[in-house]
Design a protein around this motif. Structure first.
Motif, PDB file in Angstrom:
ATOM      1  N   THR A  28       3.019  -2.327   2.702  1.00 47.53           N
ATOM      2  CA  THR A  28       1.655  -2.603   2.274  1.00 47.53           C
ATOM      3  C   THR A  28       1.648  -3.731   1.256  1.00 47.53           C
ATOM      4  N   VAL A  29       0.967  -4.804   1.611  1.00 41.92           N
ATOM      5  CA  VAL A  29       0.841  -5.956   0.725  1.00 41.92           C
ATOM      6  C   VAL A  29      -0.379  -5.742  -0.157  1.00 41.92           C
ATOM      7  N   GLY A  30      -0.150  -5.733  -1.459  1.00 41.58           N
ATOM      8  CA  GLY A  30      -1.263  -5.548  -2.393  1.00 41.58           C
ATOM      9  C   GLY A  30      -2.050  -6.818  -2.607  1.00 41.58           C
ATOM     10  N   ARG A  31      -1.344  -7.923  -2.787  1.00 42.37           N
ATOM     11  CA  ARG A  31      -1.984  -9.224  -3.020  1.00 42.37           C
ATOM     12  C   ARG A  31      -1.121 -10.322  -2.420  1.00 42.37           C
ATOM     13  N   ARG A  32      -1.767 -11.456  -2.130  1.00 39.75           N
ATOM     14  CA  ARG A  32      -1.060 -12.645  -1.674  1.00 39.75           C
ATOM     15  C   ARG A  32      -1.410 -13.816  -2.568  1.00 39.75           C
ATOM     16  N   ASP A  33      -0.438 -14.662  -2.789  1.00 38.33           N
ATOM     17  CA  ASP A  33      -0.658 -15.883  -3.554  1.00 38.33           C
ATOM     18  C   ASP A  33       0.226 -16.956  -2.943  1.00 38.33           C
ATOM     19  N   GLY A  34      -0.334 -17.717  -1.995  1.00 38.01           N
ATOM     20  CA  GLY A  34       0.480 -18.689  -1.263  1.00 38.01           C
ATOM     21  C   GLY A  34       1.530 -17.966  -0.448  1.00 38.01           C
ATOM     22  N   VAL A  35       2.806 -18.313  -0.652  1.00 38.17           N
ATOM     23  CA  VAL A  35       3.878 -17.636   0.081  1.00 38.17           C
ATOM     24  C   VAL A  35       4.382 -16.404  -0.660  1.00 38.17           C
ATOM     25  N   ARG A  36       3.838 -16.121  -1.838  1.00 34.46           N
ATOM     26  CA  ARG A  36       4.245 -14.944  -2.605  1.00 34.46           C
ATOM     27  C   ARG A  36       3.387 -13.743  -2.208  1.00 34.46           C
ATOM     28  N   VAL A  37       4.025 -12.581  -2.085  1.00 33.82           N
ATOM     29  CA  VAL A  37       3.316 -11.355  -1.716  1.00 33.82           C
ATOM     30  C   VAL A  37       3.734 -10.244  -2.676  1.00 33.82           C
ATOM     31  N   GLU A  38       2.771  -9.399  -3.026  1.00 30.28           N
ATOM     32  CA  GLU A  38       3.058  -8.249  -3.869  1.00 30.28           C
ATOM     33  C   GLU A  38       3.245  -7.025  -2.976  1.00 30.28           C
ATOM     34  N   VAL A  39       4.434  -6.453  -2.986  1.00 27.49           N
ATOM     35  CA  VAL A  39       4.762  -5.286  -2.179  1.00 27.49           C
ATOM     36  C   VAL A  39       5.280  -4.195  -3.114  1.00 27.49           C
ATOM     37  N   ASP A  40       4.620  -3.045  -3.099  1.00 28.06           N
ATOM     38  CA  ASP A  40       5.015  -1.922  -3.960  1.00 28.06           C
ATOM     39  C   ASP A  40       5.114  -2.346  -5.418  1.00 28.06           C
ATOM     40  N   GLY A  41       4.168  -3.175  -5.837  1.00 26.00           N
ATOM     41  CA  GLY A  41       4.109  -3.597  -7.228  1.00 26.00           C
ATOM     42  C   GLY A  41       5.077  -4.690  -7.607  1.00 26.00           C
ATOM     43  N   LYS A  42       5.846  -5.216  -6.655  1.00 27.90           N
ATOM     44  CA  LYS A  42       6.836  -6.250  -6.940  1.00 27.90           C
ATOM     45  C   LYS A  42       6.488  -7.527  -6.183  1.00 27.90           C
ATOM     46  N   TRP A  43       6.498  -8.648  -6.882  1.00 28.38           N
ATOM     47  CA  TRP A  43       6.214  -9.923  -6.241  1.00 28.38           C
ATOM     48  C   TRP A  43       7.470 -10.474  -5.568  1.00 28.38           C
ATOM     49  N   LEU A  44       7.312 -10.852  -4.292  1.00 29.93           N
ATOM     50  CA  LEU A  44       8.423 -11.366  -3.492  1.00 29.93           C
ATOM     51  C   LEU A  44       8.035 -12.707  -2.883  1.00 29.93           C
ATOM     52  N   ALA A 338      20.404  -3.867   6.320  1.00 27.83           N
ATOM     53  CA  ALA A 338      21.081  -3.977   5.028  1.00 27.83           C
ATOM     54  C   ALA A 338      20.847  -5.345   4.394  1.00 27.83           C
ATOM     55  N   LEU A 339      20.898  -6.392   5.200  1.00 29.96           N
ATOM     56  CA  LEU A 339      20.662  -7.733   4.663  1.00 29.96           C
ATOM     57  C   LEU A 339      19.228  -7.892   4.190  1.00 29.96           C
ATOM     58  N   ALA A 340      18.274  -7.379   4.965  1.00 30.96           N
ATOM     59  CA  ALA A 340      16.870  -7.468   4.559  1.00 30.96           C
ATOM     60  C   ALA A 340      16.629  -6.713   3.260  1.00 30.96           C
ATOM     61  N   THR A 341      17.271  -5.549   3.116  1.00 28.95           N
ATOM     62  CA  THR A 341      17.131  -4.759   1.892  1.00 28.95           C
ATOM     63  C   THR A 341      17.721  -5.494   0.698  1.00 28.95           C
ATOM     64  N   ALA A 342      18.897  -6.086   0.886  1.00 27.30           N
ATOM     65  CA  ALA A 342      19.530  -6.842  -0.196  1.00 27.30           C
ATOM     66  C   ALA A 342      18.680  -8.044  -0.603  1.00 27.30           C
ATOM     67  N   LEU A 343      18.089  -8.709   0.381  1.00 29.00           N
ATOM     68  CA  LEU A 343      17.236  -9.857   0.071  1.00 29.00           C
ATOM     69  C   LEU A 343      15.998  -9.432  -0.712  1.00 29.00           C
ATOM     70  N   GLU A 344      15.440  -8.285  -0.357  1.00 30.64           N
ATOM     71  CA  GLU A 344      14.276  -7.810  -1.106  1.00 30.64           C
ATOM     72  C   GLU A 344      14.648  -7.532  -2.559  1.00 30.64           C
ATOM     73  N   GLN A 345      15.815  -6.979  -2.780  1.00 31.26           N
ATOM     74  CA  GLN A 345      16.268  -6.739  -4.152  1.00 31.26           C
ATOM     75  C   GLN A 345      16.457  -8.041  -4.915  1.00 31.26           C
TER      76      GLN A 345
END
Length: 403
Positions: A28-44, A338-345
């Motif tokens: 669930t994306v909370g907000r978007r700002d250009g290519v940045r997205v807020e997911v679970d309270g964390k900006w990625l 595993a790679l996707a999870t590591a990248l999110e971290q």
């Protein structure tokens, strides 16, 4: 004999997906700002969107949406053939037809529905056949099932294979259908040779260019125009509005008589409420920007080169792609996750794609680039992928040694 219990079937299928590591979870994306997205309270930093030209939040596009909504309301109110066809729909169809060089366009609520409409309206259950690339989008394959005709598939990008399949299905009408740019591989179909095959075998050639229009070719006119083809060689093509154009919906473009037939007979068109006029206004603004802002495609070309050069530097296994879709093959499903999870971290959102979306043994990270990304941002992503790969390999070697 007792009927199968659907609840038991569902539970068994769920357990199988869990065992295979193929459970799908919505983020669930909370907000978007250009290519940045807020997911679970964390900006990625997002590298999994199809917003290739960065138009989904562009001011002129959102302003057109808001202005039209204030005047025309939030909904389409009815199907196109009743009273839902608005002047903004008409303008959008004409703009798309003019841009891509086709006589006429027909607006649909989604690319999936458009593909269903084309085959349902043109092919029958008799002896008709639809010959398709093995890696075509699911909507093209499902459309053949809806039409009730025969489905024949040829090896990926293999024009000679398409020829063989058409020759072996001599009776009835025939359609040759392919993606223009393949959504999971990022490569481009050999459209010139396929068009020749279609002509030789008297098959209607249909190209789903969902991931090509806006990105590929001069002025972003897509893979069909980039191959030097037009309505004479490709009588029907699809362009979506929800990818490079950052909006929602799709259009089918083609010969006048074919488009008229779709409008009068295609069930997914006749029995669906029209897109909100405000959405059409947003798409219309996006099309005009895509036609005007050549810098967006130039930026994408630069970023693809940056990504691939950095990946080669780190010895990452890339697939052949010159488009914003840059898949990174993984050895198995677990490695992709595993790679996707590591990248999110590490602050990056990248999609782990597993079967059945891709063939068995072809799990991958599907990395997509946008004109809004920066070169240093792309280099940092590749560096993070390489670090995650190396750490995962180290952990696997420890597990093997301790086993």
């Amino acid at each position: 004999m007792a009927r199968p219990d659907l609840h038991d079937r569902i539970q068994n299928q769920r357990r199988l997906r869990e065992a295979q590591g193929r459970v799908r979870v919505r983020r669930t994306v909370g907000r978007r700002d250009g290519v940045r997205v807020e997911v679970d309270g964390k900006w990625l930093a997002g590298f999994c969107s199809n917003d290739y030209l960065g138009l989904s939040q562009q001011f002129e596009v959102t302003a057109a949406l808001q202005d039209a909504a204030s005047r025309e309301g939030a909904g389409g109110t009815a199907s196109h053939l009743v009273c839902g066809h608005h002047a903004l729909h008409e303008q959008l169809e004409r703009e798309m037809a003019d841009w891509l060089g086709y006589p006429r366009a027909l607006l649909f609520d989604s690319g999936f529905m458009a593909n269903l409409a084309v085959q349902q309206a043109l092919l029958s259950e008799d002896n008709d056949v639809c010959v398709q690339d093995r890696l075509n989008h699911a909507s093209l394959l499902d459309a053949t099932r809806l039409a009730g005709c025969r489905l024949r598939r040829y090896p990926h990008l293999d024009s000679e294979g398409a020829m063989r399949q058409l020759k072996n299905a001599a009776d009835g009408a025939a359609m040759l259908a392919t993606d223009g740019v393949f959504s999971m591989d990022g490569d481009i179909a050999p459209l010139r040779s396929l068009s020749l095959v279609a002509r030789m075998q008297q098959a209607l050639f249909y190209v789903d260019d969902a991931h090509g229009v806006g990105v590929v070719g001069e002025h972003g006119r897509g893979s069909v125009a980039d191959a030097g083809l037009g309505v004479n060689e490709v009588p029907l093509q699809l362009a979506t509005l929800g990818k490079a154009l950052g909006s929602h919906g799709a259009v089918v473009l083609g010969e006048e008589n074919l488009i008229r037939h779709l409008a009068e007979t295609a069930r997914p068109y006749i029995y669906t409420t029209a897109l909100p006029p405000a959405q059409a206004a947003a798409s219309l603004a996006a099309v005009k920007l895509a036609r005007r802002d050549h810098w967006r495609r130039d930026k994408l070309t630069e970023l693809v080169a940056v990504f691939r050069e950095r990946a080669r530097h780190h010895g990452l296994e890339l697939m052949p792609s010159s488009t914003p879709i840059q898949p990174l093959l993984c050895s198995d499903d677990a490695t992709a996750v595993a790679l996707a999870t590591a990248l999110e971290q590490s602050g990056y959102l990248v999609g782990a794609i597993r079967p059945p979306t891709v063939p068995e043994g072809k799990s991958r990270l599907r990395i997509t680039l946008s004109a809004l990304h920066g070169a240093e941002q792309v280099r940092a992503l590749v560096d993070a992928i390489a670090r995650a790969r190396d750490l995962l390999a180290y952990e696997q070697s420890l597990n093997t040694a301790n086993a």
